[in-house]
Design an enzyme around this catalytic site. Structure first.
Site, PDB file in Angstrom:
ATOM      1  N   PRO A 294      -2.501   3.913  -3.001  1.00 39.28           N
ATOM      2  CA  PRO A 294      -3.417   3.189  -3.775  1.00 39.28           C
ATOM      3  C   PRO A 294      -3.555   1.555  -4.075  1.00 39.28           C
ATOM      4  O   PRO A 294      -2.399   1.562  -4.245  1.00 39.28           O
ATOM      5  CB  PRO A 294      -3.618   3.790  -4.748  1.00 39.28           C
ATOM      6  CG  PRO A 294      -3.530   5.153  -4.256  1.00 39.28           C
ATOM      7  CD  PRO A 294      -2.424   5.055  -3.439  1.00 39.28           C
ATOM      8  N   GLU A 295      -4.142   1.031  -3.392  1.00 39.85           N
ATOM      9  CA  GLU A 295      -4.054  -0.906  -3.637  1.00 39.85           C
ATOM     10  C   GLU A 295      -5.113  -0.946  -5.087  1.00 39.85           C
ATOM     11  O   GLU A 295      -5.555  -0.425  -5.318  1.00 39.85           O
ATOM     12  CB  GLU A 295      -4.221  -1.351  -2.316  1.00 39.85           C
ATOM     13  CG  GLU A 295      -3.190  -1.205  -0.823  1.00 39.85           C
ATOM     14  CD  GLU A 295      -3.643  -2.042   0.346  1.00 39.85           C
ATOM     15  OE1 GLU A 295      -3.926  -3.129   0.227  1.00 39.85           O
ATOM     16  OE2 GLU A 295      -3.031  -1.513   1.022  1.00 39.85           O
TER      17      GLU A 295
ATOM     18  N   LYS B  88      -1.751  -2.670  -9.191  1.00 40.06           N
ATOM     19  CA  LYS B  88      -1.614  -1.639  -9.362  1.00 40.06           C
ATOM     20  C   LYS B  88      -1.744  -0.630 -10.344  1.00 40.06           C
ATOM     21  O   LYS B  88      -1.390   0.833 -10.149  1.00 40.06           O
ATOM     22  CB  LYS B  88      -0.672  -1.407  -8.404  1.00 40.06           C
ATOM     23  CG  LYS B  88      -1.145  -2.045  -6.059  1.00 40.06           C
ATOM     24  CD  LYS B  88      -0.306  -1.508  -5.587  1.00 40.06           C
ATOM     25  CE  LYS B  88      -0.200  -2.176  -4.266  1.00 40.06           C
ATOM     26  NZ  LYS B  88       1.111  -2.135  -3.367  1.00 40.06           N
TER      27      LYS B  88
ATOM     28  N   ARG C 155       6.432  -0.214   9.093  1.00 33.84           N
ATOM     29  CA  ARG C 155       4.703  -0.187   9.044  1.00 33.84           C
ATOM     30  C   ARG C 155       4.793  -0.419   9.849  1.00 33.84           C
ATOM     31  O   ARG C 155       5.718  -0.424  11.004  1.00 33.84           O
ATOM     32  CB  ARG C 155       4.875   0.151   7.793  1.00 33.84           C
ATOM     33  CG  ARG C 155       5.131  -0.956   7.408  1.00 33.84           C
ATOM     34  CD  ARG C 155       4.575  -1.290   5.630  1.00 33.84           C
ATOM     35  NE  ARG C 155       5.429  -1.792   4.790  1.00 33.84           N
ATOM     36  CZ  ARG C 155       4.479  -1.958   2.995  1.00 33.84           C
ATOM     37  NH1 ARG C 155       3.463  -1.272   2.657  1.00 33.84           N
ATOM     38  NH2 ARG C 155       5.435  -3.109   2.436  1.00 33.84           N
TER      39      ARG C 155
END
Length: 316
Positions: A2-3, A61, A299
């Site tokens: 989650p950001e 966050k 990533r």
């Protein structure tokens, strides 16, 4: 992971459904989910039971619930908070007491009665990368509010005191942000992901903001002009505000709001996850650009081959 928009959606739900209520009972069903609480599960329970949740606060966050103890004077400033790390799969859900228990339920808090409100706050975490802890609050270094909240206070968990303000924070300083970028010798996406510089931005929204600002992710930060930084800040704010309006970005069932609903901003992404597809902006301008996926820090990064060209002296 989650950001900022996803965590802010959860914060707003907690502010509406949990703030002002007292924790009457706390059950730790998996000690791994309170491993960040240094004194262990029993102390965690003892610090929560009888405490009243004053607010829900977020910076970047990081998410926390300031607590008032049963013996605290009514107007006293809180000195502890329930700090939540959502990790990859953590969920904070408000549920009626009679609702079936979730398969990956880790912590269960019973709340004081409130008309029309569910009676429990549950922490569910499939992968157990997240967790809860009761932590001390400290003064913010600049005297400003700790983060986005309903009743701003100049307090922040000690664990979060090192992170920068996020782009939606009223105290975020674009001029200082530009100066910090210019003083570094790194690529712009690496800088955006550095939570000490600016908080709340992760891989998805970094790619979306860089697409919006027409900047390649390896653009050297020390070559950015003030106008380019301003364009980037505007793009970050725009994508985050649109994501908030859509309830965040959900690619699976692991990110949900406090009522268990998924966000739908993934339908509006312009770069992230669109490898091999035409760039929407280039197509609208009558040009041909293709979104590509490239390896980045273990990533991926997504960019348009035409409107986000590789810069000279790229810093990968």
């Amino acid at each position: 992971m989650p950001e900022l928009p996803e965590v802010e959606v959860v914060r707003r739900g907690l502010a509406s459904w949990v703030a002002g209520r007292t924790v009457e009972d706390a059950q730790v069903l998996d000690a791994r989910s309170v491993r960040r609480h240094a004194l262990g599960p029993e102390d965690f329970r003892g610090q929560l039971e009888g405490a009243t949740v004053l607010d829900a606060v977020r910076r970047g966050k990081y998410l926390w619930l300031p607590l008032a103890g049963p013996a605290d004077p009514p107007d006293a400033a809180p000195h502890t908070a329930l700090l939540a790390h959502l990790g990859m799969s953590g969920q904070l859900l408000v549920e009626d007491q009679g609702q079936p228990l979730e398969k990956h339920l880790k912590v269960r808090l019973s709340l004081s009665a409130a008309p029309g409100m569910p009676g429990e706050l549950r922490f569910v975490d499939q992968r157990i990368f997240g967790g809860l802890a009761v932590v001390p609050l400290v003064a913010t270094h600049d005297g400003g509010a700790g983060g986005r909240s309903e009743s701003p206070r100049p307090l922040i968990p000690a664990e979060a005191a090192h992170i920068g303000r996020d782009p939606l924070d009223p105290l975020f300083d674009p001029a200082a942000f530009h100066a910090s970028l210019r003083s570094r010798r790194t690529g712009i996406k690496r800088a955006l992901l550095d939570q000490r510089l600016v908080s709340g931005i992760g891989n998805i929204y970094a790619d979306e903001a860089l697409w919006g600002a027409r900047l390649h992710y390896a653009r050297p930060t020390d070559t950015l002009r003030r106008s380019e930084t301003a364009r980037l800040v505007e793009a970050v704010r725009d994508v985050m505000e649109r994501a908030l309006a859509a309830g965040g970005t959900s690619f699976d069932s692991l990110y949900v709001n406090v009522n268990g609903a998924s966000g739908y901003f993934s339908r509006s992404l312009d770069a992230y996850g669109r490898s091999g597809r035409p760039c929407r902006r280039c197509a609208a301008e009558g040009d041909v650009g293709v979104v590509v996926r490239e390896p980045f820090m273990g990533r991926s990064s997504y960019r348009c081959t035409r409107c986000q060209p590789v810069p000279r002296n790229a810093r990968w």
